[in-house]
Write a protein that holds these residues in place. Structure first.
Motif, mmCIF file in Angstrom:
data_model
loop_
_atom_site.group_PDB
_atom_site.id
_atom_site.type_symbol
_atom_site.label_atom_id
_atom_site.label_comp_id
_atom_site.label_asym_id
_atom_site.label_seq_id
_atom_site.Cartn_x
_atom_site.Cartn_y
_atom_site.Cartn_z
ATOM 1 N N ASP A 46 25.553 8.769 -26.512
ATOM 2 C CA ASP A 46 26.718 7.895 -26.494
ATOM 3 C C ASP A 46 27.761 8.360 -25.488
ATOM 4 N N GLN A 47 27.592 9.566 -24.946
ATOM 5 C CA GLN A 47 28.512 10.088 -23.941
ATOM 6 C C GLN A 47 27.701 10.838 -22.888
ATOM 7 N N VAL A 48 27.798 10.378 -21.644
ATOM 8 C CA VAL A 48 26.994 10.922 -20.552
ATOM 9 C C VAL A 48 27.914 11.269 -19.389
ATOM 10 N N TYR A 49 27.602 12.362 -18.691
ATOM 11 C CA TYR A 49 28.425 12.805 -17.573
ATOM 12 C C TYR A 49 27.638 12.720 -16.265
ATOM 13 N N LEU A 50 28.261 12.134 -15.251
ATOM 14 C CA LEU A 50 27.743 12.229 -13.885
ATOM 15 C C LEU A 50 28.427 13.419 -13.240
ATOM 16 N N MET A 51 27.627 14.398 -12.794
ATOM 17 C CA MET A 51 28.174 15.637 -12.250
ATOM 18 C C MET A 51 27.763 15.824 -10.791
ATOM 19 N N ASP A 52 28.480 16.692 -10.095
ATOM 20 C CA ASP A 52 28.049 17.073 -8.761
ATOM 21 C C ASP A 52 27.024 18.193 -8.887
ATOM 22 N N SER A 53 26.602 18.742 -7.762
ATOM 23 C CA SER A 53 25.527 19.742 -7.776
ATOM 24 C C SER A 53 25.920 21.022 -8.506
ATOM 25 N N LYS A 54 27.231 21.286 -8.620
ATOM 26 C CA LYS A 54 27.709 22.496 -9.277
ATOM 27 C C LYS A 54 28.044 22.274 -10.744
ATOM 28 N N GLY A 55 27.826 21.064 -11.232
ATOM 29 C CA GLY A 55 28.092 20.790 -12.636
ATOM 30 C C GLY A 55 29.495 20.307 -12.932
ATOM 31 N N HIS A 56 30.288 20.031 -11.892
ATOM 32 C CA HIS A 56 31.632 19.495 -12.103
ATOM 33 C C HIS A 56 31.541 18.012 -12.464
ATOM 34 N N VAL A 57 32.259 17.587 -13.486
ATOM 35 C CA VAL A 57 32.185 16.207 -13.959
ATOM 36 C C VAL A 57 32.930 15.275 -13.005
ATOM 37 N N LEU A 58 32.220 14.256 -12.529
ATOM 38 C CA LEU A 58 32.813 13.243 -11.663
ATOM 39 C C LEU A 58 33.146 11.979 -12.448
ATOM 40 N N LEU A 59 32.247 11.599 -13.363
ATOM 41 C CA LEU A 59 32.449 10.416 -14.185
ATOM 42 C C LEU A 59 32.004 10.699 -15.604
ATOM 43 N N THR A 60 32.736 10.139 -16.556
ATOM 44 C CA THR A 60 32.322 10.156 -17.957
ATOM 45 C C THR A 60 31.967 8.730 -18.353
ATOM 46 N N GLY A 119 18.309 16.173 1.740
ATOM 47 C CA GLY A 119 17.499 16.811 0.717
ATOM 48 C C GLY A 119 18.274 17.716 -0.212
ATOM 49 N N GLN A 120 19.603 17.666 -0.156
ATOM 50 C CA GLN A 120 20.425 18.493 -1.029
ATOM 51 C C GLN A 120 20.788 17.734 -2.302
ATOM 52 N N VAL A 121 20.847 18.454 -3.433
ATOM 53 C CA VAL A 121 21.281 17.832 -4.681
ATOM 54 C C VAL A 121 22.741 17.428 -4.547
ATOM 55 N N ILE A 122 23.048 16.180 -4.863
ATOM 56 C CA ILE A 122 24.403 15.674 -4.702
ATOM 57 C C ILE A 122 24.992 15.197 -6.031
ATOM 58 N N TYR A 123 24.130 14.666 -6.925
ATOM 59 C CA TYR A 123 24.562 14.237 -8.259
ATOM 60 C C TYR A 123 23.540 14.683 -9.295
ATOM 61 N N ARG A 124 24.025 14.862 -10.537
ATOM 62 C CA ARG A 124 23.147 15.254 -11.641
ATOM 63 C C ARG A 124 23.585 14.555 -12.925
ATOM 64 N N VAL A 125 22.603 14.229 -13.750
ATOM 65 C CA VAL A 125 22.859 13.819 -15.128
ATOM 66 C C VAL A 125 21.924 14.639 -15.995
ATOM 67 N N ASP A 126 22.468 15.422 -16.916
ATOM 68 C CA ASP A 126 21.658 16.288 -17.783
ATOM 69 C C ASP A 126 22.011 16.011 -19.235
ATOM 70 N N ASN A 127 21.089 15.353 -19.946
ATOM 71 C CA ASN A 127 21.301 15.079 -21.365
ATOM 72 C C ASN A 127 20.554 16.074 -22.239
ATOM 73 N N TYR A 128 20.084 17.153 -21.626
ATOM 74 C CA TYR A 128 19.339 18.180 -22.335
ATOM 75 C C TYR A 128 18.143 17.563 -23.060
ATOM 76 N N SER A 129 18.016 17.706 -24.352
ATOM 77 C CA SER A 129 16.784 17.266 -25.008
ATOM 78 C C SER A 129 16.894 15.874 -25.627
ATOM 79 N N SER A 130 18.002 15.189 -25.417
ATOM 80 C CA SER A 130 18.189 13.888 -26.064
ATOM 81 C C SER A 130 18.246 12.761 -25.041
ATOM 82 N N LYS A 131 17.863 11.563 -25.485
ATOM 83 C CA LYS A 131 17.904 10.368 -24.660
ATOM 84 C C LYS A 131 18.901 9.397 -25.274
#
Length: 223
Positions: free
Chosen positions: A84-98, A69-81
């Motif tokens: 053209d560039q999206v980041y897969l991050m860990d729970s602390k916001g560190h970028v794992l994949l671009t 039940g712990q957050v392990i990955y995040r994708v946050d595009n803020y207000s846009s869908k």
């Protein structure tokens, strides 16, 4: 935030998968050096819950929970869908994949890079629609290339038969790599179409699968 526990599915996989890849140093069965601790090599199925919502208020993206039940990955595009560039991050916001969108006239593909994309870096994976079958909304096959091997796709992402949100990742022989379907509660109640279960077969890097799923959902304008 309350924890979300994935519903325990079927029996464990019997034998680890063995894919023919050109480089052991970038093997999808191995953990990326920049991945979170959950991406270490495993010998059992891993089960995640994907919530197709961002943790940012009013944002677009998705949040992924592990079996505890712990957050392990995040994708946050803020207000846009459909950025053209999206980041897969860990729970602390560190970028794992671009993940970058490449446009070529009417065609488009998504290239995935480890960490923050550096100048001259080579893509790790590439996701694009297959044009060998009729293209109908939510009814297309997506092919995945690894390590600049464009001759033969390493994986295919195939839409499920019953639901828009379900799909399977299979290898070039049709063997199951990972599967996404609507999440069910322990009591068997099917949850909303924005709450999904991701099951990853043994010895596969979860960060690679998450990168592929993010690209797949970007193709379908869900993130």
């Amino acid at each position: 935030m309350s924890k979300i526990h994935p519903h325990h599915l079927a029996t464990p996989s019997q034998t680890p998968l063995s894919l023919d890849q050109p480089s052991t140093s970038h093997d999808p069965h191995s953990s990326s050096s920049s991945s979170s601790s959950s991406s270490t090599s495993n010998t059992q199925r891993e089960i995640f819950t994907i919530w197709m919502k961002s943790l940012i208020l009013g944002g677009k993206g998705c949040t992924v929970f592990d079996s505890k039940g712990q957050v392990i990955y995040r994708v946050d595009n803020y207000s846009s869908k459909c950025c053209d560039q999206v980041y897969l991050m860990d729970s602390k916001g560190h970028v794992l994949l671009t993940i970058l969108r490449k446009k070529f006239r009417l065609l488009a593909r998504w290239d995935g890079y480890r960490d923050d994309k550096k100048n001259g870096a080579s893509w790790w994976f590439q996701v694009r629609k297959s044009w060998k079958i009729p293209q109908m909304p939510f009814n297309c096959e997506v092919v995945v290339n690894l390590y600049h091997d464009k001759k033969s796709p390493a994986f295919k992402i195939v839409k499920g038969k019953s639901e828009l949100t379900s799909c399977k990742i299979v290898d070039r022989l049709g063997g199951l790599i990972a599967e996404v379907k609507r999440k069910q509660s322990i009591g068997g109640v099917v949850l909303g179409n924005d709450v999904l279960t991701l099951v990853i077969e043994p010895n596969i890097d979860p960060s690679l699968i998450m990168g592929l799923m993010v690209a797949y959902n970007l193709i379908h304008s869900r993130i």
